[in-house]
Every structure is written in C-alpha cells, then in structure tokens.
Design a protein around this motif. Structure first.
Motif, PDB file in Angstrom:
ATOM      1  N   SER A 334       0.831  -1.205   0.000  1.00  0.00           N
ATOM      2  CA  SER A 334       0.000   0.000   0.000  1.00  0.00           C
ATOM      3  C   SER A 334       0.864   1.253   0.000  1.00  0.00           C
ATOM      4  O   SER A 334       0.600   2.217  -0.737  1.00  0.00           O
ATOM      5  N   ILE A 335       1.901   1.248   0.831  1.00  0.00           N
ATOM      6  CA  ILE A 335       2.814   2.403   0.894  1.00  0.00           C
ATOM      7  C   ILE A 335       3.577   2.546  -0.415  1.00  0.00           C
ATOM      8  O   ILE A 335       3.794   3.658  -0.904  1.00  0.00           O
ATOM      9  N   ALA A 336       3.944   1.406  -1.005  1.00  0.00           N
ATOM     10  CA  ALA A 336       4.640   1.453  -2.292  1.00  0.00           C
ATOM     11  C   ALA A 336       3.747   2.071  -3.363  1.00  0.00           C
ATOM     12  O   ALA A 336       4.218   2.806  -4.245  1.00  0.00           O
ATOM     13  N   GLY A 337       2.446   1.798  -3.292  1.00  0.00           N
ATOM     14  CA  GLY A 337       1.506   2.382  -4.239  1.00  0.00           C
ATOM     15  C   GLY A 337       1.415   3.888  -4.109  1.00  0.00           C
ATOM     16  O   GLY A 337       1.211   4.603  -5.099  1.00  0.00           O
ATOM     17  N   CYS A 338       1.575   4.377  -2.857  1.00  0.00           N
ATOM     18  CA  CYS A 338       1.580   5.834  -2.647  1.00  0.00           C
ATOM     19  C   CYS A 338       2.878   6.463  -3.149  1.00  0.00           C
ATOM     20  O   CYS A 338       2.905   7.626  -3.556  1.00  0.00           O
ATOM     21  N   LEU A 339       3.961   5.689  -3.112  1.00  0.00           N
ATOM     22  CA  LEU A 339       5.265   6.205  -3.523  1.00  0.00           C
ATOM     23  C   LEU A 339       5.417   6.199  -5.046  1.00  0.00           C
ATOM     24  O   LEU A 339       5.842   7.192  -5.649  1.00  0.00           O
ATOM     25  N   GLN A 341       3.835   6.514  -8.211  1.00  0.00           N
ATOM     26  CA  GLN A 341       2.633   7.015  -8.861  1.00  0.00           C
ATOM     27  C   GLN A 341       2.939   7.457 -10.289  1.00  0.00           C
ATOM     28  O   GLN A 341       4.072   7.337 -10.761  1.00  0.00           O
ATOM     29  N   ARG A 342       1.928   7.958 -10.964  1.00  0.00           N
ATOM     30  CA  ARG A 342       2.101   8.365 -12.355  1.00  0.00           C
ATOM     31  C   ARG A 342       3.166   9.446 -12.490  1.00  0.00           C
ATOM     32  O   ARG A 342       3.949   9.455 -13.454  1.00  0.00           O
ATOM     33  N   ARG A 343       3.227  10.360 -11.538  1.00  0.00           N
ATOM     34  CA  ARG A 343       4.194  11.445 -11.617  1.00  0.00           C
ATOM     35  C   ARG A 343       5.599  11.015 -11.201  1.00  0.00           C
ATOM     36  O   ARG A 343       6.557  11.768 -11.367  1.00  0.00           O
ATOM     37  N   ARG A 344       5.699   9.813 -10.623  1.00  0.00           N
ATOM     38  CA  ARG A 344       7.012   9.302 -10.214  1.00  0.00           C
ATOM     39  C   ARG A 344       7.248   7.928 -10.814  1.00  0.00           C
ATOM     40  O   ARG A 344       7.830   7.043 -10.192  1.00  0.00           O
ATOM     41  N   ALA A 345       6.777   7.739 -12.026  1.00  0.00           N
ATOM     42  CA  ALA A 345       6.873   6.426 -12.671  1.00  0.00           C
ATOM     43  C   ALA A 345       8.308   6.070 -13.043  1.00  0.00           C
ATOM     44  O   ALA A 345       8.613   4.897 -13.281  1.00  0.00           O
ATOM     45  N   SER A 346       9.194   7.061 -13.094  1.00  0.00           N
ATOM     46  CA  SER A 346      10.579   6.806 -13.511  1.00  0.00           C
ATOM     47  C   SER A 346      11.517   6.577 -12.331  1.00  0.00           C
ATOM     48  O   SER A 346      12.739   6.499 -12.525  1.00  0.00           O
ATOM     49  N   ILE A 347      10.981   6.497 -11.124  1.00  0.00           N
ATOM     50  CA  ILE A 347      11.836   6.296  -9.957  1.00  0.00           C
ATOM     51  C   ILE A 347      12.566   4.961 -10.060  1.00  0.00           C
ATOM     52  O   ILE A 347      11.991   3.935 -10.466  1.00  0.00           O
ATOM     53  N   GLU A 348      13.843   4.954  -9.745  1.00  0.00           N
ATOM     54  CA  GLU A 348      14.640   3.730  -9.847  1.00  0.00           C
ATOM     55  C   GLU A 348      14.204   2.729  -8.775  1.00  0.00           C
ATOM     56  O   GLU A 348      13.886   3.121  -7.650  1.00  0.00           O
ATOM     57  N   LEU A 356      11.276   3.046   0.970  1.00  0.00           N
ATOM     58  CA  LEU A 356      10.339   2.220   1.745  1.00  0.00           C
ATOM     59  C   LEU A 356      11.000   1.674   3.000  1.00  0.00           C
ATOM     60  O   LEU A 356      10.373   1.585   4.065  1.00  0.00           O
ATOM     61  N   PHE A 357      12.278   1.313   2.892  1.00  0.00           N
ATOM     62  CA  PHE A 357      13.004   0.801   4.056  1.00  0.00           C
ATOM     63  C   PHE A 357      13.108   1.863   5.145  1.00  0.00           C
ATOM     64  O   PHE A 357      12.899   1.584   6.330  1.00  0.00           O
ATOM     65  N   ILE A 358      13.429   3.084   4.731  1.00  0.00           N
ATOM     66  CA  ILE A 358      13.524   4.186   5.695  1.00  0.00           C
ATOM     67  C   ILE A 358      12.160   4.463   6.322  1.00  0.00           C
ATOM     68  O   ILE A 358      12.048   4.704   7.533  1.00  0.00           O
TER      69      ILE A 358
END
Length: 367
Positions: A334-339, A341-348, A356-358
């Motif tokens: 669920s948290i990963a889904g918030c991270l 998103q469409r505006r951050r689709a290119s995140i490595e 997520l670990f932090i």
C-alpha cells in the motif's frame, strides 16, 4: 444462517444507519438538548463518533437493496460480505457507538420526534449480541494492528481466546439469532482459522504459550508428540537439529549471564560433551517445560538461552520470525503504491526500495 435471520440482522443495521444519519443532519438542534456541561460534552462525543463511523460507509445505504429471495445458499452461513461490501469491523464500530450511547440516542430521537427509529427491547438485545459477537474478533485484529511484527506463536493464543469466548456466548446468550451465529462460527472455526503445525511448534517454543490447553488437544487429535512436531517442522524447513553443537546447559534459572568459556572447555563440549552429556530434543523439551516466565520478547529469550537449548533454539530462530498474517506485507504494498505514482513512474527500483526501508524503520534512526 437462513435468509430470514440475515434479513433481521441487516434490518437492524439499516435502522442504525438511519439513526446515525438523522443525528448527523440534526446535530445543530441536538447540541441544545442538554444545558449542563457534562451532558453537552457527552453529546459532542456521540456526534463525533457518529460522524467518524459515517465516513466508513458509502453515501447510500448498502443494506437497503438486498434481495433476500435470491439470497439462497442452502441455509449455510456465508457472512455479511457475500451480500454487502461493508466489512464486519465497520458494522462492529457502528453497533458499538449505538450501544455505548443508547440512552442519549433515545432522548435525541424523542426530541426530534423520530419515534419509529427508537430501538425496541428486542432490537437492543440483538444489538448487544452483535457487539459481543464481533468483539471476539476485534480483540485479535486490534492486537495485529498494534503489533509491528506479530508472529505465529500468537495465533494459538488468540485461537484459544476466540474459541472460549464463542463457547461462552453460545451458552449464555438469550437471543436465538446470536446463538445460531455463535454455533456456526464455532463449527467453522477450524476451517476459517486453521492451526498449522508451524503455529503449534512456534507456541511450543514460547515459554509463555507452551502450556496452552489447545496444544494438547491438537496433539491428541492429530496424533503427534511434541518432539515429532518440532522434528517435522525442522525437517520441512531444512533445519538440521541433529548436528547442533551441544554446550553445557544453564540449569540454574537464576544464572542468566553467559559465562565466557576457555578454548579447552569449548572443545570438550563440542567433541565429548563430558560436562552434562549429549543434548537431545526430548531432554530439552522436558527442561524447557519447567520455564514459567512470560518474556516481553520471545526472540530475546532465545538469544539469552540459546546455549541451554541448542536444538530448540535452531528451530526457534527460524519459525519465530514467520509473521502471523500478511498485514505487514499488504501495508508495504500500500505504501509502495503511494510512492510509485504516475508522476514518479521513472523512480529507480533501488531508490524506491531504500525509501520504503527508511519509512518502515524511521523510528530506529537517531537523527
């Protein structure tokens, strides 16, 4: 539970929803009912709780369109979820609010001249039964939500609690519908909440749960001994307990400190075990059964007592790390889904993983 029983239950819940909305819509008028500060404060609490539970449900009542003529499952109980998307904990919260404020709600409805919404004596009895029945499962879910890492050993304890409370409700309730519901839940408890061998083994490896009555009942029913359970689980998880190095066990419970050993003592303990003889699983279980303590953290207990029970600790290290539910994994997704998103689709992927670990371990960081 037949459609007639379900209709009676959903009719009560629908009535509670109408009461709830009536109170919310007339909140300005209701604030003037009481003059003293104490009752005004109680009224504000009631209205606030009604508002909170109203957010749980959809804008339209989800119980008004149920077609009970089509709801035919051969008399089997399938639960509210089969005819409504509202989950049981939402119904529990709604019913609990009304039960806790039943006197104030009656006075409010009389003031508003909504006499048809006032609960009858039979409605009140059924309402109390619904709250008591659902609270059985609320205890377990509250623990799971409040515990960061609930492990398998907690399942056996809460299975015992759920079974005991359902049996008590079944014997003590005066409402036929609640008695039927408790009986059906008891009958299907093993199917809906089975106790796998891994859960029994983890309970045996916890000094605070090893003496639960349900463990002996399970062993007698399945035809296993305690030793066989530990060995079977160890084998299934590929844990080699037959080649563990046996050191001298700490027989005195008062001596909780691990004394440093010389190289000669370590070699003697490893090769000939001349101090206390070779350790075997059955002896360890007999010695472990004398433990009566309730450790705050069972993993810390095994860290301190590893040398006393080398074979059991080898299994405990693995099995006591298994989560009891998938709640933590679902929360991570669920948290990963918030991270992501469409505006951050290119995140490595690595950056997302570290973020997520932090997030999950933020309280451990000392800034």
């Amino acid at each position: 539970m037949k459609s007639k029983d379900m209709k009676e239950l959903t009719s009560l819940i629908s009535k509670l929803r109408k009461i709830q909305r009536t109170l919310i819509y007339k909140h300005t008028q209701l604030k003037t009912i009481y003059e003293d500060d104490k009752h005004k404060h109680l009224m504000m609490i009631l209205l606030e709780e009604c508002s909170q539970t109203d957010d749980i449900f959809d804008a339209e009542s989800q119980f008004s369109d149920v077609n009970f003529e089509e709801f035919n499952r051969g008399g089997d109980f399938t639960g509210l979820k089969s005819i409504s998307t509202v989950r049981w904990n939402c119904v529990f919260k709604l019913a609990q609010v009304h039960l806790n404020h039943i006197g104030s709600i009656k006075k409010c409805l009389e003031e508003l001249e909504e006499y048809d919404l006032i609960l009858t004596k039979q409605d009140s009895i059924l309402l109390g039964g619904v709250v008591e029945l659902l609270d059985v499962f609320n205890v377990f879910t509250t623990y799971i939500q409040g515990n960061d890492f609930p492990t398998l050993n907690s399942l056996v304890l809460f299975y015992s609690e759920i079974k005991d409370r359902l049996e008590t409700i079944h014997l003590m309730t005066t409402d036929d519908l609640i008695e039927k519901a408790a009986d059906i839940l008891l009958t299907n408890l093993n199917r809906r909440m089975p106790l796998p061998m891994e859960a029994i083994a983890s309970a045996l490896l916890d000094p605070s749960t090893q003496h639960l009555k349900i463990i002996n009942e399970w062993l007698n029913l399945e035809g296993y001994s305690k030793v066989e359970v530990i060995e079977t689980v160890a084998q299934s998880m590929k844990i080699n307990i037959h080649e563990t190095i046996s050191e001298a066990p700490i027989l005195d419970d008062r001596d909780t400190t691990v004394q440093p050993k010389s190289l000669r003592e370590k070699l003697l303990a490893k090769h000939i075990n001349m101090i206390h003889g070779s350790s075997n699983l059955e002896q360890e279980l007999e010695l472990f059964a004398q433990k009566k303590e309730i450790p705050a953290c069972v993993l810390s207990f095994w860290r301190q007592n590893e040398s006393s029970f080398p074979k059991m600790s080898a299994v405990a290290k693995v099995i006591l790390g298994i989560p009891a539910t998938t709640a933590k994994s679902e929360s991570a997704f669920s948290i990963a889904g918030c991270l992501i998103q469409r505006r951050r689709a290119s995140i490595e992927p690595m950056r997302a993983e570290k973020t997520l670990f932090i997030h999950d371990n933020y309280d451990l960081f000392n800034f």
